[in-house]
Design an enzyme around this catalytic site. Structure first.
Site, short mmCIF file in Angstrom:
data_model
loop_
_atom_site.label_atom_id
_atom_site.label_comp_id
_atom_site.label_asym_id
_atom_site.label_seq_id
_atom_site.Cartn_x
_atom_site.Cartn_y
_atom_site.Cartn_z
N ARG A 168 0.82 -1.22 0.00
CA ARG A 168 0.00 0.00 0.00
C ARG A 168 0.85 1.27 0.00
O ARG A 168 0.50 2.27 0.63
CB ARG A 168 -0.96 0.03 1.21
CG ARG A 168 -2.01 -1.07 1.24
CD ARG A 168 -2.97 -0.95 0.05
NE ARG A 168 -4.13 -1.81 0.21
CZ ARG A 168 -4.19 -3.08 -0.20
NH1 ARG A 168 -3.14 -3.63 -0.81
NH2 ARG A 168 -5.29 -3.78 -0.04
N SER A 241 -11.10 -1.03 2.60
CA SER A 241 -10.40 -1.16 3.89
C SER A 241 -10.07 0.23 4.41
O SER A 241 -9.39 1.00 3.72
CB SER A 241 -9.09 -1.90 3.72
OG SER A 241 -9.30 -3.20 3.27
N GLU A 338 -5.78 3.66 5.67
CA GLU A 338 -5.35 3.46 4.29
C GLU A 338 -5.76 4.67 3.43
O GLU A 338 -4.96 5.14 2.62
CB GLU A 338 -5.97 2.16 3.74
CG GLU A 338 -5.51 1.83 2.34
CD GLU A 338 -6.13 0.54 1.80
OE1 GLU A 338 -5.81 -0.53 2.34
OE2 GLU A 338 -6.91 0.62 0.85
#
Ligand code: EPU
Length: 346
Positions: A168, A241, A338
């Protein structure tokens, strides 16, 4: 109106973020031709500041209004640049919807992106957070990223190694305001060993009664799992998420597993670390399916914060902070958001 770009004052961003929260930008510029970027960024509305670049708005939370102009690339070309019969190099404009690209690759017989089916957002956003799912990260298939480099005031093409992809994460997150991704080149094979080992995939293929899966079957399995587990942002506001899975030293992962039987632990990004399941810890703290007014946590997946209707970005942020605090109190582990948070600092 200039056909290469369009400028709107006091732009409503509610339909441009998948949380569906209210927000306004002082200016919105929609750019239909990325070669106009130099001209657009010189407009007085930008006052020399970096714009907020919006893709599908599926990985951000407006906890307040952006103070800067918002820029959206409305570009939609997909072209095969090279194809030697085993690997094709495909150039995709930043504005192409990610899942539309995945479907196109499936039709073309090009493999690699099948595990990444049904991820919301645009292609330009994909390399920024190195989107990943079911054992694949997009960085594995990126050949190069074409950007507008604000420092150079010119188009720059970065090869895969220069993008510094990690879980990520990428160069584009580490140097946040420098590059505007205008297109992504992918190197996609016509043959490869399928990635079938992620928990849930073999079970889904079995439920589909597929014995020798093709890459199209894998995409179908991923679509079925995601549709079941992750709320559709078109129906209920969310950004996938909300938290990343924390990466911790092996010793800590092992200690946590001893203390908390059942905590899922995955491979990390180096031999000496492990990724632990944020969803499991959040569920263990009792948040799964939680609801307070219009803010909540999805009943089908503990990592997903949801807007049941008219939640504000501030309310969602405040819930996220409470969740992170309770995970920290119970497990001693910090979990990080995130999505990009606008108008507040995590
Ligand atoms: N789990 C729970 N409770 C839940 C959900 C999951 O305990 O409510 C546990 C399960 O034991 C499961 C494990 O967590 O075995 C992993 O769950 P899942 O396969 O759903 O993966 P994840 O780690 O929670 C990551 C990505 C998702 C991606 C899935 C599938 C991150 C932050 N998220 O979630 O990506 O779809 O893997 O590969 O890495 C996104 O980034 O927006 C996203 C949806």
């Amino acid at each position: 109106m200039n056909p290469r770009w369009r400028l709107t004052a006091d732009a409503d961003l509610r339909s441009r973020n998948t949380f569906g929260v209210a927000a306004h930008a002082p200016w919105l510029v929609e750019v239909g031709d990325s070669s106009a970027l130099g001209e657009v960024l010189a407009l007085p509305e930008f006052r020399g500041t970096a714009p907020l670049v919006l893709g599908g708005g599926s990985n951000l939370l407006f906890a307040g209004d952006p103070e800067v102009a918002v820029l959206a690339l409305d570009t939609h070309r997909i072209e095969i640049l090279e194809d030697d019969g085993s690997i094709a190099i495909v150039r995709v404009d930043a504005g192409v919807q990610w899942h539309a690209l995945v479907l196109w690759t499936l039709q073309q017989g090009l493999m690699g992106l099948e595990n990444l089916a049904l991820i919301p957002g645009t292609t330009g956003a994909a390399p920024i957070q190195n989107i990943g799912a079911y054992g694949t990260e997009v960085g594995e298939f990126v050949h190069a990223v074409e950007t507008w480099d604000r420092s150079a005031g010119a188009v720059t093409r970065l090869d895969r190694a220069s993008c510094a992809f990690a879980y990520r994460d990428s160069l584009f997150k580490r140097v946040p305001d420098r590059y505007i991704v205008t297109a992504v080149e992918f190197a996609l094979p016509r043959q490869r060993a399928l990635k079938l080992d992620y928990a849930g995939i073999p079970e889904e293929l079995q439920a589909m009664e597929v014995d020798s899966p093709t890459f199209r079957d894998v995409a179908e399995a991923v679509i079925r799992i995601r549709s079941r587990k992750l709320p559709d942002p078109a129906v209920i506001g969310n950004a996938g998420s909300f938290f990343k899975n924390p990466i911790v030293p092996v010793a800590l992962a092992e200690e946590l597993q001893r203390q908390h039987a059942g905590l899922p632990v995955f491979r990390g990004d180096a031999a000496d670390n492990r990724k632990i399941s944020a969803a499991w810890m959040i569920e263990n703290c009792g948040w799964k399916g939680y609801r307070d007014g219009d803010v909540g946590v999805a009943a089908s997946h503990a990592l997903v914060l949801v807007n049941h209707g008219s939640a504000t970005g501030r309310q969602l942020l405040s819930l996220a902070r409470r969740i992170a605090e309770s995970v920290h109190a119970r497990f001693g582990v910090a979990i990080e958001p995130e999505p990009k948070i606008i108008g507040a600092i995590w």
